[in-house]
Design a protein around this motif. Structure first.
Motif, PDB file in Angstrom:
ATOM      1  N   LEU A   1      -4.103   2.202   9.012  1.00 43.41           N
ATOM      2  CA  LEU A   1      -3.904   2.545   7.606  1.00 43.41           C
ATOM      3  C   LEU A   1      -5.016   2.035   6.697  1.00 43.41           C
ATOM      4  O   LEU A   1      -4.923   2.150   5.475  1.00 43.41           O
ATOM      5  N   LYS A   2      -6.060   1.471   7.266  1.00 43.20           N
ATOM      6  CA  LYS A   2      -7.087   0.824   6.459  1.00 43.20           C
ATOM      7  C   LYS A   2      -7.731   1.745   5.438  1.00 43.20           C
ATOM      8  O   LYS A   2      -8.131   1.315   4.358  1.00 43.20           O
ATOM      9  N   GLY A   3      -7.846   3.021   5.787  1.00 44.59           N
ATOM     10  CA  GLY A   3      -8.480   3.952   4.861  1.00 44.59           C
ATOM     11  C   GLY A   3      -7.573   4.457   3.763  1.00 44.59           C
ATOM     12  O   GLY A   3      -7.990   5.251   2.926  1.00 44.59           O
TER      13      GLY A   3
ATOM     14  N   VAL B   1      10.708  -5.065   0.907  1.00 45.98           N
ATOM     15  CA  VAL B   1       9.375  -4.677   0.447  1.00 45.98           C
ATOM     16  C   VAL B   1       8.311  -5.573   1.068  1.00 45.98           C
ATOM     17  O   VAL B   1       7.264  -5.097   1.523  1.00 45.98           O
ATOM     18  N   SER B   2       8.583  -6.871   1.133  1.00 48.47           N
ATOM     19  CA  SER B   2       7.633  -7.794   1.749  1.00 48.47           C
ATOM     20  C   SER B   2       7.423  -7.462   3.223  1.00 48.47           C
ATOM     21  O   SER B   2       6.296  -7.521   3.736  1.00 48.47           O
ATOM     22  N   MET B   3       8.515  -7.106   3.919  1.00 43.26           N
ATOM     23  CA  MET B   3       8.420  -6.742   5.328  1.00 43.26           C
ATOM     24  C   MET B   3       7.528  -5.522   5.511  1.00 43.26           C
ATOM     25  O   MET B   3       6.654  -5.481   6.391  1.00 43.26           O
ATOM     26  N   VAL B   4       7.725  -4.518   4.659  1.00 43.97           N
ATOM     27  CA  VAL B   4       6.922  -3.307   4.756  1.00 43.97           C
ATOM     28  C   VAL B   4       5.462  -3.595   4.418  1.00 43.97           C
ATOM     29  O   VAL B   4       4.548  -3.111   5.092  1.00 43.97           O
ATOM     30  N   CYS B   5       5.219  -4.388   3.393  1.00 43.12           N
ATOM     31  CA  CYS B   5       3.840  -4.732   3.022  1.00 43.12           C
ATOM     32  C   CYS B   5       3.114  -5.395   4.194  1.00 43.12           C
ATOM     33  O   CYS B   5       1.937  -5.103   4.454  1.00 43.12           O
ATOM     34  N   SER B   6       3.809  -6.278   4.894  1.00 39.90           N
ATOM     35  CA  SER B   6       3.207  -6.947   6.048  1.00 39.90           C
ATOM     36  C   SER B   6       2.893  -5.949   7.159  1.00 39.90           C
ATOM     37  O   SER B   6       1.824  -6.015   7.785  1.00 39.90           O
ATOM     38  N   GLN B   7       3.820  -5.035   7.407  1.00 40.57           N
ATOM     39  CA  GLN B   7       3.590  -4.038   8.447  1.00 40.57           C
ATOM     40  C   GLN B   7       2.400  -3.144   8.103  1.00 40.57           C
ATOM     41  O   GLN B   7       1.568  -2.829   8.961  1.00 40.57           O
ATOM     42  N   LEU B   8       2.297  -2.748   6.853  1.00 39.68           N
ATOM     43  CA  LEU B   8       1.205  -1.858   6.459  1.00 39.68           C
ATOM     44  C   LEU B   8      -0.142  -2.573   6.485  1.00 39.68           C
ATOM     45  O   LEU B   8      -1.145  -2.029   6.963  1.00 39.68           O
ATOM     46  N   SER B   9      -0.173  -3.798   5.962  1.00 37.48           N
ATOM     47  CA  SER B   9      -1.449  -4.521   5.914  1.00 37.48           C
ATOM     48  C   SER B   9      -1.941  -4.896   7.295  1.00 37.48           C
ATOM     49  O   SER B   9      -3.150  -5.044   7.517  1.00 37.48           O
TER      50      SER B   9
END
Length: 303
Positions: A102-104, A89-97
């Motif tokens: 994906l900012k919008g 989950v942390s890995m995915v959160c980093s990729q998304l942020s």
């Protein structure tokens, strides 16, 4: 039409991410983030790859990105069995942020175990904002049984079954076996609440994390799909946030009958009253549906 059969072997965590460029998708549609289930990978042309292609055909201009948990497809598949869910989950959160596309905001669709993993993303990582979460056969109250894994002759299945039946809440198994982290034993509720590294935390069963609660309620819609002939998820009611009543292993209770809902520990009662929870059902076994059903029932939440 022949059903699109998406056998992600069991309780699969997968990530397909549909996202739009910084200027938005070509048609202005929100990006879509998808997470696959156990035994699958980001790029399987017979499962998530087919779903990605189908969505892009039905919603021209949507940008779809598949998140890989690891450095390659082999690692991605293996990590669905053995990588700490919290680390995933942390890995995915980093990729998304870190993705400006994906900012919008974005929509999310999780298949099998990928669904509860994406719910953890919504609870823990509100930026960029997840707008709609679609859970396709996700086990939000965990599982208490592995009826297929993916077959009686599977060595890895036998190993997982034995570990879960005897040592599910030991530190070693919890840290190194993904399925143990959402193993929910109603006969050993105290052990579950004390030692579950993932599910007991995101389900607020030890303490109420107000941030988790606030973040989840930011969703515009939380859609849950249950497979009425599911022979993989045990109990199948977990796909609608139901589960076995504590202290026994026969009688079920719905989400609305649970302490989780009555005390509104996750904010689901408030979301339900606001019309944010959507409960869908379809005939068929685990992750087995037709394109027509998908188009009619799930695509409207992505347009």
């Amino acid at each position: 039409m022949t059903p699109v059969v998406l056998w992600f072997l069991l309780v699969v965590p997968v990530v397909l991410v549909a996202s739009r460029p910084a200027q938005g998708s070509a048609n202005g549609t929100l990006p879509l983030v998808m997470w696959h289930g156990m035994g699958d990978s980001c790029c399987n042309p017979l499962s998530l790859g087919a779903i990605k292609k189908m969505i892009q055909q039905e919603i021209p201009g949507i940008y779809v990105l598949s998140l890989m948990i690891g450095n390659n497809v082999v690692e991605d598949t293996k990590n669905g069995f053995f990588m700490d869910v919290n680390d995933q989950v942390s890995m995915v959160c980093s990729q998304l942020s870190g993705n400006p596309q994906l900012k919008g905001g974005y929509n999310a669709m999780g298949f099998s175990q990928g669904a509860q993993f994406l719910r953890a993303v919504a609870q823990r990582c509100p930026s960029p904002p997840m707008k709609t979460l679609i859970s396709v056969g996700g086990q939000h109250q965990g599982v208490y049984g592995l009826p297929r894994c993916p077959g009686e002759a599977s060595h890895i299945c036998d190993m997982i079954r034995k570990a879960l039946n005897t040592e599910a809440y030991s530190d070693l198994v919890q840290k190194h076996l993904v399925q143990a982290q959402y193993w929910h034993d109603p006969l050993n509720d105290d052990l579950y609440k004390k030692h579950s590294l993932f599910l007991a935390d995101i389900n607020q069963e030890r303490v109420v994390n107000e941030t988790y609660k606030k973040n989840l309620q930011m969703l515009e819609k939380f859609v849950m799909v249950k497979f009425l002939q599911d022979s993989v998820v045990d109990p199948v009611d977990s796909e609608w946030f139901g589960f076995l009543k504590t202290g026994q292993a026969k009688e079920m209770e719905t989400l609305q009958e649970s302490v989780l809902y009555k005390e509104d520990r996750l904010g689901l009662a408030a979301m339900d009253k606001a019309g944010k929870l959507v409960f869908l059902a379809t005939q068929g076994d685990h992750l087995q549906f037709t394109k027509e059903w998908f188009d009619a029932n799930l695509l409207p939440y992505l347009r």
